[in-house]
Design a protein around this motif. Structure first.
Motif, PDB file in Angstrom:
ATOM      1  N   GLY A 146       0.817  -1.214   0.000  1.00 61.49           N
ATOM      2  CA  GLY A 146       0.000   0.000   0.000  1.00 61.49           C
ATOM      3  C   GLY A 146       0.846   1.258   0.000  1.00 61.49           C
ATOM      4  O   GLY A 146       0.506   2.248  -0.659  1.00 61.49           O
ATOM      5  N   ALA A 147       1.963   1.244   0.719  1.00 61.20           N
ATOM      6  CA  ALA A 147       2.854   2.404   0.742  1.00 61.20           C
ATOM      7  C   ALA A 147       3.452   2.661  -0.639  1.00 61.20           C
ATOM      8  O   ALA A 147       3.611   3.812  -1.055  1.00 61.20           O
ATOM      9  N   ALA A 148       3.768   1.611  -1.358  1.00 59.13           N
ATOM     10  CA  ALA A 148       4.299   1.770  -2.713  1.00 59.13           C
ATOM     11  C   ALA A 148       3.216   2.287  -3.664  1.00 59.13           C
ATOM     12  O   ALA A 148       3.476   3.169  -4.487  1.00 59.13           O
ATOM     13  N   MET A 149       2.003   1.786  -3.531  1.00 60.68           N
ATOM     14  CA  MET A 149       0.919   2.195  -4.427  1.00 60.68           C
ATOM     15  C   MET A 149       0.457   3.626  -4.174  1.00 60.68           C
ATOM     16  O   MET A 149      -0.006   4.305  -5.083  1.00 60.68           O
ATOM     17  N   ARG A 150       0.593   4.105  -2.952  1.00 56.89           N
ATOM     18  CA  ARG A 150       0.217   5.485  -2.644  1.00 56.89           C
ATOM     19  C   ARG A 150       1.142   6.496  -3.317  1.00 56.89           C
ATOM     20  O   ARG A 150       0.782   7.652  -3.477  1.00 56.89           O
ATOM     21  N   GLN A 151       2.304   6.067  -3.736  1.00 59.95           N
ATOM     22  CA  GLN A 151       3.268   6.959  -4.378  1.00 59.95           C
ATOM     23  C   GLN A 151       3.029   7.121  -5.878  1.00 59.95           C
ATOM     24  O   GLN A 151       3.606   8.004  -6.503  1.00 59.95           O
ATOM     25  N   VAL A 152       2.184   6.278  -6.469  1.00 62.38           N
ATOM     26  CA  VAL A 152       1.987   6.294  -7.921  1.00 62.38           C
ATOM     27  C   VAL A 152       1.461   7.646  -8.389  1.00 62.38           C
ATOM     28  O   VAL A 152       2.004   8.249  -9.316  1.00 62.38           O
ATOM     29  N   GLN A 153       0.418   8.146  -7.755  1.00 67.25           N
ATOM     30  CA  GLN A 153      -0.205   9.399  -8.180  1.00 67.25           C
ATOM     31  C   GLN A 153       0.777  10.571  -8.131  1.00 67.25           C
ATOM     32  O   GLN A 153       0.928  11.308  -9.089  1.00 67.25           O
ATOM     33  N   SER A 154       1.465  10.723  -7.007  1.00 65.94           N
ATOM     34  CA  SER A 154       2.367  11.872  -6.873  1.00 65.94           C
ATOM     35  C   SER A 154       3.591  11.742  -7.781  1.00 65.94           C
ATOM     36  O   SER A 154       4.067  12.733  -8.333  1.00 65.94           O
ATOM     37  N   ALA A 155       4.113  10.532  -7.961  1.00 67.34           N
ATOM     38  CA  ALA A 155       5.274  10.351  -8.833  1.00 67.34           C
ATOM     39  C   ALA A 155       4.909  10.596 -10.294  1.00 67.34           C
ATOM     40  O   ALA A 155       5.693  11.192 -11.042  1.00 67.34           O
ATOM     41  N   ALA A 156       3.736  10.159 -10.705  1.00 63.48           N
ATOM     42  CA  ALA A 156       3.324  10.335 -12.097  1.00 63.48           C
ATOM     43  C   ALA A 156       2.975  11.786 -12.394  1.00 63.48           C
ATOM     44  O   ALA A 156       3.311  12.302 -13.459  1.00 63.48           O
ATOM     45  N   THR A 157       2.339  12.481 -11.469  1.00 63.39           N
ATOM     46  CA  THR A 157       1.969  13.872 -11.726  1.00 63.39           C
ATOM     47  C   THR A 157       3.157  14.804 -11.569  1.00 63.39           C
ATOM     48  O   THR A 157       3.151  15.894 -12.130  1.00 63.39           O
ATOM     49  N   GLY A 158       4.162  14.405 -10.829  1.00 65.12           N
ATOM     50  CA  GLY A 158       5.344  15.244 -10.677  1.00 65.12           C
ATOM     51  C   GLY A 158       6.124  15.387 -11.965  1.00 65.12           C
ATOM     52  O   GLY A 158       6.781  16.399 -12.198  1.00 65.12           O
ATOM     53  N   GLU A 159       6.056  14.419 -12.835  1.00 68.67           N
ATOM     54  CA  GLU A 159       6.789  14.457 -14.103  1.00 68.67           C
ATOM     55  C   GLU A 159       5.911  14.888 -15.274  1.00 68.67           C
ATOM     56  O   GLU A 159       6.375  14.980 -16.396  1.00 68.67           O
ATOM     57  N   ALA A 160       4.625  15.131 -15.043  1.00 64.97           N
ATOM     58  CA  ALA A 160       3.695  15.427 -16.130  1.00 64.97           C
ATOM     59  C   ALA A 160       3.917  16.828 -16.678  1.00 64.97           C
ATOM     60  O   ALA A 160       4.318  17.738 -15.968  1.00 64.97           O
ATOM     61  N   ASP A 161       3.632  16.978 -17.963  1.00 64.13           N
ATOM     62  CA  ASP A 161       3.674  18.291 -18.606  1.00 64.13           C
ATOM     63  C   ASP A 161       2.300  18.919 -18.440  1.00 64.13           C
ATOM     64  O   ASP A 161       1.329  18.454 -19.016  1.00 64.13           O
ATOM     65  N   GLY A 162       2.198  19.956 -17.648  1.00 62.76           N
ATOM     66  CA  GLY A 162       0.908  20.587 -17.398  1.00 62.76           C
ATOM     67  C   GLY A 162       0.258  20.003 -16.161  1.00 62.76           C
ATOM     68  O   GLY A 162       0.919  19.553 -15.234  1.00 62.76           O
ATOM     69  N   ILE A 163      -1.072  19.975 -16.170  1.00 66.87           N
ATOM     70  CA  ILE A 163      -1.847  19.485 -15.033  1.00 66.87           C
ATOM     71  C   ILE A 163      -2.350  18.079 -15.355  1.00 66.87           C
ATOM     72  O   ILE A 163      -3.109  17.892 -16.303  1.00 66.87           O
ATOM     73  N   ALA A 164      -1.928  17.099 -14.573  1.00 64.24           N
ATOM     74  CA  ALA A 164      -2.358  15.721 -14.797  1.00 64.24           C
ATOM     75  C   ALA A 164      -3.724  15.516 -14.167  1.00 64.24           C
ATOM     76  O   ALA A 164      -3.938  15.856 -13.013  1.00 64.24           O
ATOM     77  N   PHE A 165      -4.660  14.973 -14.941  1.00 63.71           N
ATOM     78  CA  PHE A 165      -5.978  14.716 -14.385  1.00 63.71           C
ATOM     79  C   PHE A 165      -6.384  13.252 -14.477  1.00 63.71           C
ATOM     80  O   PHE A 165      -7.395  12.869 -13.921  1.00 63.71           O
ATOM     81  N   ARG A 166      -5.580  12.426 -15.129  1.00 66.50           N
ATOM     82  CA  ARG A 166      -5.865  10.995 -15.152  1.00 66.50           C
ATOM     83  C   ARG A 166      -4.552  10.228 -15.129  1.00 66.50           C
ATOM     84  O   ARG A 166      -3.663  10.472 -15.941  1.00 66.50           O
ATOM     85  N   VAL A 167      -4.431   9.316 -14.179  1.00 68.90           N
ATOM     86  CA  VAL A 167      -3.274   8.424 -14.093  1.00 68.90           C
ATOM     87  C   VAL A 167      -3.829   7.006 -14.146  1.00 68.90           C
ATOM     88  O   VAL A 167      -4.535   6.575 -13.242  1.00 68.90           O
ATOM     89  N   GLU A 168      -3.511   6.308 -15.222  1.00 68.40           N
ATOM     90  CA  GLU A 168      -4.064   4.982 -15.459  1.00 68.40           C
ATOM     91  C   GLU A 168      -2.944   3.941 -15.428  1.00 68.40           C
ATOM     92  O   GLU A 168      -2.068   3.949 -16.289  1.00 68.40           O
ATOM     93  N   PRO A 169      -2.939   3.042 -14.434  1.00 69.43           N
ATOM     94  CA  PRO A 169      -1.892   2.010 -14.404  1.00 69.43           C
ATOM     95  C   PRO A 169      -2.109   0.987 -15.520  1.00 69.43           C
ATOM     96  O   PRO A 169      -3.225   0.547 -15.762  1.00 69.43           O
ATOM     97  N   LEU A 170      -1.034   0.625 -16.202  1.00 67.74           N
ATOM     98  CA  LEU A 170      -1.104  -0.336 -17.295  1.00 67.74           C
ATOM     99  C   LEU A 170      -0.534  -1.691 -16.907  1.00 67.74           C
ATOM    100  O   LEU A 170      -1.075  -2.728 -17.294  1.00 67.74           O
ATOM    101  N   SER A 171       0.585  -1.691 -16.181  1.00 69.23           N
ATOM    102  CA  SER A 171       1.178  -2.958 -15.760  1.00 69.23           C
ATOM    103  C   SER A 171       1.928  -2.754 -14.452  1.00 69.23           C
ATOM    104  O   SER A 171       2.311  -1.644 -14.108  1.00 69.23           O
ATOM    105  N   LEU A 172       2.128  -3.858 -13.744  1.00 63.97           N
ATOM    106  CA  LEU A 172       2.819  -3.836 -12.453  1.00 63.97           C
ATOM    107  C   LEU A 172       3.721  -5.055 -12.382  1.00 63.97           C
ATOM    108  O   LEU A 172       3.273  -6.180 -12.622  1.00 63.97           O
ATOM    109  N   ASP A 173       4.995  -4.833 -12.086  1.00 66.41           N
ATOM    110  CA  ASP A 173       5.958  -5.916 -11.908  1.00 66.41           C
ATOM    111  C   ASP A 173       6.626  -5.744 -10.552  1.00 66.41           C
ATOM    112  O   ASP A 173       7.044  -4.643 -10.198  1.00 66.41           O
TER     113      ASP A 173
END
Length: 111
Positions: A22-49
């Motif tokens: 759960g601690a790893a999954m809580r970081q997905v949103q902030s890590a993905a939006t931190g690198e986004a160009d502009g304002i990120a409004f959708r983060v869709e996971p595609l795969s997990l390893d």
């Protein structure tokens, strides 16, 4: 609207397997939006390893010899591929509306 795919490498730790994951999954949103160009409004996971999953065990003793107890701590590292949809606000034209208040209206709006 911009769409891009990113691969994130995240690590989570916790006293149980579920909390570490759960601690790893809580970081997905902030890590993905931190690198986004502009304002990120959708983060869709595609795969997990799962790259690594480690269980740390140790025995603690009071005064080195008394009251032994076992401590367990989990650490998991995952690679998540996400699709980020973002909006570039520099390309949006905003209409400017200017409002002028009379001195009486200005006093009424002040609180």
């Amino acid at each position: 609207m911009n769409t891009s795919e990113r691969t994130l490498r995240l690590t989570g730790t916790g006293p149980t397997k579920e909390r570490a994951f759960g601690a790893a999954m809580r970081q997905v949103q902030s890590a993905a939006t931190g690198e986004a160009d502009g304002i990120a409004f959708r983060v869709e996971p595609l795969s997990l390893d799962v790259l690594s999953a480690v269980e740390h065990r140790r025995t603690e003793r009071f005064l080195g010899i008394l009251f032994a107890r076992k401590r367990v701590h989990f650490e998991i590292t995952v690679r998540v591929r996400v699709r980020v949809t973002s909006l570039d606000l520099d390309g949006v034209d905003f209409a400017v509306r200017e409002e002028r208040l009379t001195p009486a209206q200005h006093l009424l709006h002040m609180r």
